[in-house]
Design a protein around this motif. Structure first.
Motif, PDB file in Angstrom:
ATOM      1  N   PHE A  69      -1.010  -7.602   0.798  1.00  0.00           N
ATOM      2  CA  PHE A  69      -1.373  -6.397   0.050  1.00  0.00           C
ATOM      3  C   PHE A  69      -0.498  -6.184  -1.179  1.00  0.00           C
ATOM      4  CE2 PHE A  69      -0.817  -1.877  -0.884  1.00  0.00           C
ATOM      5  CZ  PHE A  69      -2.129  -1.549  -1.198  1.00  0.00           C
ATOM      6  N   TRP A  70       0.804  -6.249  -1.037  1.00  0.00           N
ATOM      7  CA  TRP A  70       1.718  -5.856  -2.111  1.00  0.00           C
ATOM      8  C   TRP A  70       1.833  -6.969  -3.147  1.00  0.00           C
ATOM      9  CZ3 TRP A  70       3.417  -0.961  -2.425  1.00  0.00           C
ATOM     10  CH2 TRP A  70       3.361  -0.170  -1.270  1.00  0.00           C
ATOM     11  N   ASN A  71       0.794  -7.097  -3.973  1.00  0.00           N
ATOM     12  CA  ASN A  71       0.762  -8.199  -4.937  1.00  0.00           C
ATOM     13  C   ASN A  71       0.588  -7.759  -6.389  1.00  0.00           C
ATOM     14  OD1 ASN A  71       0.940 -10.438  -3.093  1.00  0.00           O
ATOM     15  ND2 ASN A  71      -1.144  -9.926  -2.431  1.00  0.00           N
ATOM     16  N   SER A  72       0.135  -6.516  -6.628  1.00  0.00           N
ATOM     17  CA  SER A  72      -0.210  -6.150  -7.993  1.00  0.00           C
ATOM     18  C   SER A  72       0.071  -4.672  -8.257  1.00  0.00           C
ATOM     19  CB  SER A  72      -1.692  -6.415  -8.253  1.00  0.00           C
ATOM     20  OG  SER A  72      -2.500  -5.495  -7.519  1.00  0.00           O
ATOM     21  N   GLU A  73       0.004  -4.328  -9.529  1.00  0.00           N
ATOM     22  CA  GLU A  73       0.177  -2.926  -9.928  1.00  0.00           C
ATOM     23  C   GLU A  73      -0.917  -2.055  -9.330  1.00  0.00           C
ATOM     24  OE1 GLU A  73       0.610  -0.303 -14.074  1.00  0.00           O
ATOM     25  OE2 GLU A  73       0.433  -2.494 -14.146  1.00  0.00           O
ATOM     26  N   LYS A 106      -5.075  10.628 -11.724  1.00  0.00           N
ATOM     27  CA  LYS A 106      -5.222  11.836 -10.957  1.00  0.00           C
ATOM     28  C   LYS A 106      -5.064  11.521  -9.478  1.00  0.00           C
ATOM     29  CE  LYS A 106      -6.256  14.385 -14.491  1.00  0.00           C
ATOM     30  NZ  LYS A 106      -5.308  15.351 -15.023  1.00  0.00           N
ATOM     31  N   THR A 107      -4.479  12.504  -8.756  1.00  0.00           N
ATOM     32  CA  THR A 107      -4.281  12.319  -7.332  1.00  0.00           C
ATOM     33  C   THR A 107      -5.564  12.663  -6.617  1.00  0.00           C
ATOM     34  OG1 THR A 107      -2.054  13.075  -7.769  1.00  0.00           O
ATOM     35  CG2 THR A 107      -2.665  12.821  -5.481  1.00  0.00           C
ATOM     36  N   SER A 108      -6.539  11.842  -6.727  1.00  0.00           N
ATOM     37  CA  SER A 108      -7.874  12.145  -6.218  1.00  0.00           C
ATOM     38  C   SER A 108      -7.984  11.829  -4.741  1.00  0.00           C
ATOM     39  CB  SER A 108      -8.911  11.328  -6.995  1.00  0.00           C
ATOM     40  OG  SER A 108     -10.156  11.417  -6.368  1.00  0.00           O
ATOM     41  N   ILE A 109      -8.701  12.720  -4.058  1.00  0.00           N
ATOM     42  CA  ILE A 109      -8.909  12.513  -2.633  1.00  0.00           C
ATOM     43  C   ILE A 109      -9.704  11.247  -2.369  1.00  0.00           C
ATOM     44  CG2 ILE A 109     -11.072  13.814  -2.483  1.00  0.00           C
ATOM     45  CD1 ILE A 109     -10.056  15.006   0.107  1.00  0.00           C
ATOM     46  N   ASN A 110     -10.410  10.781  -3.386  1.00  0.00           N
ATOM     47  CA  ASN A 110     -11.241   9.599  -3.203  1.00  0.00           C
ATOM     48  C   ASN A 110     -10.460   8.295  -3.304  1.00  0.00           C
ATOM     49  OD1 ASN A 110     -13.596  11.148  -3.013  1.00  0.00           O
ATOM     50  ND2 ASN A 110     -13.646  11.378  -5.238  1.00  0.00           N
ATOM     51  N   LYS A 111      -9.161   8.390  -3.635  1.00  0.00           N
ATOM     52  CA  LYS A 111      -8.410   7.173  -3.895  1.00  0.00           C
ATOM     53  C   LYS A 111      -7.386   6.851  -2.821  1.00  0.00           C
ATOM     54  CE  LYS A 111      -8.745   7.627  -8.910  1.00  0.00           C
ATOM     55  NZ  LYS A 111      -7.990   7.770 -10.165  1.00  0.00           N
ATOM     56  N   ILE A 112      -7.473   7.487  -1.681  1.00  0.00           N
ATOM     57  CA  ILE A 112      -6.413   7.313  -0.708  1.00  0.00           C
ATOM     58  C   ILE A 112      -6.666   6.173   0.264  1.00  0.00           C
ATOM     59  CG2 ILE A 112      -5.881   9.764  -0.789  1.00  0.00           C
ATOM     60  CD1 ILE A 112      -7.302   9.946   1.959  1.00  0.00           C
ATOM     61  N   GLY A 113      -7.822   5.560   0.165  1.00  0.00           N
ATOM     62  CA  GLY A 113      -8.154   4.540   1.153  1.00  0.00           C
ATOM     63  C   GLY A 113      -7.158   3.411   1.218  1.00  0.00           C
ATOM     64  N   LEU A 114      -6.735   2.906   0.038  1.00  0.00           N
ATOM     65  CA  LEU A 114      -5.792   1.796   0.038  1.00  0.00           C
ATOM     66  C   LEU A 114      -4.536   2.128   0.809  1.00  0.00           C
ATOM     67  CD1 LEU A 114      -6.006   0.458  -3.623  1.00  0.00           C
ATOM     68  CD2 LEU A 114      -6.559  -0.789  -1.541  1.00  0.00           C
ATOM     69  N   ALA A 115      -4.023   3.345   0.565  1.00  0.00           N
ATOM     70  CA  ALA A 115      -2.728   3.669   1.135  1.00  0.00           C
ATOM     71  C   ALA A 115      -2.815   4.156   2.565  1.00  0.00           C
ATOM     72  CB  ALA A 115      -2.051   4.738   0.278  1.00  0.00           C
ATOM     73  N   LEU A 116      -3.946   4.727   2.965  1.00  0.00           N
ATOM     74  CA  LEU A 116      -4.015   5.367   4.267  1.00  0.00           C
ATOM     75  C   LEU A 116      -4.997   4.696   5.220  1.00  0.00           C
ATOM     76  CD1 LEU A 116      -4.055   9.054   2.957  1.00  0.00           C
ATOM     77  CD2 LEU A 116      -2.114   7.623   3.510  1.00  0.00           C
ATOM     78  N   GLY A 117      -6.257   4.644   4.819  1.00  0.00           N
ATOM     79  CA  GLY A 117      -7.261   4.154   5.750  1.00  0.00           C
ATOM     80  C   GLY A 117      -7.193   2.667   5.972  1.00  0.00           C
ATOM     81  N   VAL A 118      -7.044   1.862   4.902  1.00  0.00           N
ATOM     82  CA  VAL A 118      -7.096   0.412   5.020  1.00  0.00           C
ATOM     83  C   VAL A 118      -5.823  -0.154   5.594  1.00  0.00           C
ATOM     84  CG1 VAL A 118      -7.365  -1.712   3.716  1.00  0.00           C
ATOM     85  CG2 VAL A 118      -8.737   0.263   3.126  1.00  0.00           C
ATOM     86  N   LEU A 119      -4.703   0.270   5.010  1.00  0.00           N
ATOM     87  CA  LEU A 119      -3.442  -0.318   5.456  1.00  0.00           C
ATOM     88  C   LEU A 119      -3.062   0.115   6.869  1.00  0.00           C
ATOM     89  CD1 LEU A 119      -1.203  -0.111   2.273  1.00  0.00           C
ATOM     90  CD2 LEU A 119      -2.150  -2.124   3.350  1.00  0.00           C
ATOM     91  N   GLY A 120      -3.304   1.409   7.150  1.00  0.00           N
ATOM     92  CA  GLY A 120      -2.904   1.894   8.462  1.00  0.00           C
ATOM     93  C   GLY A 120      -1.418   1.827   8.684  1.00  0.00           C
ATOM     94  N   ILE A 121      -0.635   1.932   7.595  1.00  0.00           N
ATOM     95  CA  ILE A 121       0.807   1.778   7.777  1.00  0.00           C
ATOM     96  C   ILE A 121       1.587   3.027   7.441  1.00  0.00           C
ATOM     97  CG2 ILE A 121       0.907  -0.707   7.413  1.00  0.00           C
ATOM     98  CD1 ILE A 121       1.472  -0.236   4.512  1.00  0.00           C
ATOM     99  N   LEU A 122       0.907   4.044   6.891  1.00  0.00           N
ATOM    100  CA  LEU A 122       1.657   5.239   6.541  1.00  0.00           C
ATOM    101  C   LEU A 122       1.748   6.142   7.769  1.00  0.00           C
ATOM    102  CD1 LEU A 122       0.328   6.043   2.992  1.00  0.00           C
ATOM    103  CD2 LEU A 122       2.237   4.624   3.708  1.00  0.00           C
ATOM    104  N   VAL A 123       2.415   5.681   8.790  1.00  0.00           N
ATOM    105  CA  VAL A 123       2.523   6.404  10.041  1.00  0.00           C
ATOM    106  C   VAL A 123       3.797   7.211  10.050  1.00  0.00           C
ATOM    107  CG1 VAL A 123       1.178   4.752  11.334  1.00  0.00           C
ATOM    108  CG2 VAL A 123       3.614   4.404  11.143  1.00  0.00           C
TER     109      VAL A 123
END
Length: 503
Positions: free
Chosen positions: A38-42, A2-19
């Protein structure tokens, strides 16, 4: 997944690269996590996929405004205009976009390029990651290619030529200042991305919930794209043939029309077999603010004193948001016959009954996307936003067949049979001339898909915007109005981008 609002940290908050191309580029990086670590696993990929779908949700409200706001469907609501009148009055210009409803604060492209950047990251890094399952790897890549194709398609229909970015932005300045790419090249990229996706999807299944891109979703998008280029970019018979084949491919997936039209947007029917692709929402997830449906409904506190008990029972006592700043026009309402089930299933007319016996129309509210009432009595606008469903594809198939000189009546009648039920006799459609068929298909799409963000682009594709939209009828010949202006905010962030002619 599910596209849960609780799961966006990896892609947005932590990486800080989706600019994107916004002022975020001026900020100092907060993360010490690098692409190599980061880009090491499924699991890493799934985090970014969730982030991509989160931004898809964020952008949906603007996409709806782009796809339907300028059509003949809307007029002012009881909550005022909310600045949405700039859309349906067709008075948008580069200076007033920042006040146009929730139009991304006037920064037209920010959310879309953030979404594209998510897809670009996946396309760049997923091929080099070891997966336990090669099919899962291909599926992740296919979703990214489809998302990029969809997003550029929305942008190209809206603004024409746009900057084409196919590499991710991972630093401060790289790839930021890019001029507009010729429209033909943008569509070549869209079609190439769809070809890549359709090869990569490992099978024709549709994920549970139907809120992630699948092969069927990519084919629905492909039909949409090729109908557009067939009509708008001189693609002609070859493109119409491709669109027809894509529609047929969708029908081969696990899809069927729901027996009752009114069930389509019920919260408990999320992810039904009619749905091909949707944007996921969930009760208690506090994401209703991203749904455009809240601007088409109302809550009990707005009830007029003379409302009937039936109306009071219908609205209930919920205190949820919902402040109708736009509502459907009489021009559109009057095209629904009383025996068309889609009429009551699409909108509800509320009247204020006066002491002198007069009955005054108060407001018309949408019956699509009303969400659900939580345990505290608050309505949350958490109906899924449907991007493609089978009835839409059937009408696209009718359009493609008609453009090829074939009989589209079978697909039209499949949609009408559900709409009229026991009253279908007398509503059967018999093949006419190409012009007559197009007129019927365009109207059928209005009746079937009202409130679903399709109408403005349909009017453009059928070349009827200046004939049908009241605010455009005295502006024939001003074809530049078919594109949106680019806001001054965006132009200030994109120094190599030039304004659309006419604005």
């Amino acid at each position: 997944m599910k596209t849960s609002i609780n799961k966006i940290g990896l892609a947005l908050g932590v990486l800080g690269i989706l600019v994107s191309c916004s002022s975020e580029l001026e900020l100092e990086p907060k993360s010490v996590i690098t692409s190599s670590s980061f880009w090491n696993s499924e699991d890493d990929v799934n985090g970014v996929l969730n982030g991509m779908y989160y931004y898809f949700r964020v952008a949906n409200k603007m996409t709806y405004q782009l796809g339907e706001g300028r059509s003949e469907i809307y007029r002012i609501g009881i909550g005022g205009s909310g600045a949405y009148d700039l859309f349906y009055n067709n008075t948008l210009n580069p200076s007033n976009l920042a006040s146009a409803g929730n139009y991304s604060s006037g920064v037209d492209w920010k959310d879309y390029y953030t979404l594209i950047n998510s897809a670009n990251l996946l396309i760049k890094y997923v091929p080099d990651i070891d997966y336990p399952s090669e099919d899962n790897k291909k599926n992740a890549l296919a979703q990214a290619y489809t998302m990029r194709a969809f997003t550029y398609f929305v942008m190209a229909k809206t603004w024409g030529a746009v900057p084409l970015r196919t590499e991710p932005t991972e630093g401060y300045t790289e790839g930021i200042n890019v001029p507009r790419t010729p429209l033909a090249e943008v569509f070549n990229q869209i079609k190439s991305d769809l070809d890549q996706a359709l090869v990569l999807f490992p099978d024709n299944s549709i994920p549970d919930g139907r809120n992630m891109w699948s092969k069927a979703g990519a084919n629905a998008l492909k039909a949409d794209v090729y109908l557009w280029t067939g009509k708008m970019l001189n693609g002609g018979q070859a493109d119409f043939t491709t669109a027809l084949s894509a529609c047929t491919a969708v029908e081969e997936a696990d899809v069927e029309l729901l027996p009752e039209f009114s069930d389509l947007f019920q919260y408990e029917n999320k992810g039904s077999r009619e749905v091909i692709m949707s944007i996921y929402f969930k009760l208690l997830e506090n994401t209703g603010k991203f749904s455009y449906f809240r601007d088409l409904y109302m809550f009990a506190g707005l009830m007029p004193s003379g409302a009937s008990q039936q109306a009071r029972d219908f609205i209930g006592s919920n205190t949820g948001g919902g402040f109708p700043v736009w509502q459907i026009t009489d021009l559109v309402k009057d095209q629904f016959t009383e025996d068309d089930k889609r009429r009551k299933a699409s909108f509800y007319e509320l009247y204020d009954h006066k002491e002198n016996g007069d009955s005054v129309h108060f407001v018309t509210i949408s019956q699509k996307g009303t969400g659900a009432v939580n345990s505290g009595g608050v309505r949350e606008y958490v109906s899924d936003i449907i991007i493609y469903r089978l009835a839409d594809v059937l009408l696209m198939k009718a359009e493609a067949k008609n453009a090829l000189g074939q009989d589209p009546s079978e697909e039209i009648n499949k949609v009408r049979m559900r709409a009229y039920g026991d009253n279908f006799a007398g509503h059967e459609y018999v093949n006419g001339t190409q012009a007559q068929n197009d007129e019927v298909i365009l109207k059928e799409r209005l009746l079937e898909l009202v409130y679903e963000g399709k109408r403005w682009w349909d009017l453009i594709r059928f070349e009827k915007a200046f004939d049908i939209v009241p605010s455009l009828q005295d502006r024939k010949g001003q074809d530049y109005l078919l594109l949106f202006p680019i806001s001054l905010n965006t132009l200030s962030l994109e120094p190599l981008v030039e304004q659309n002619p006419g604005y």
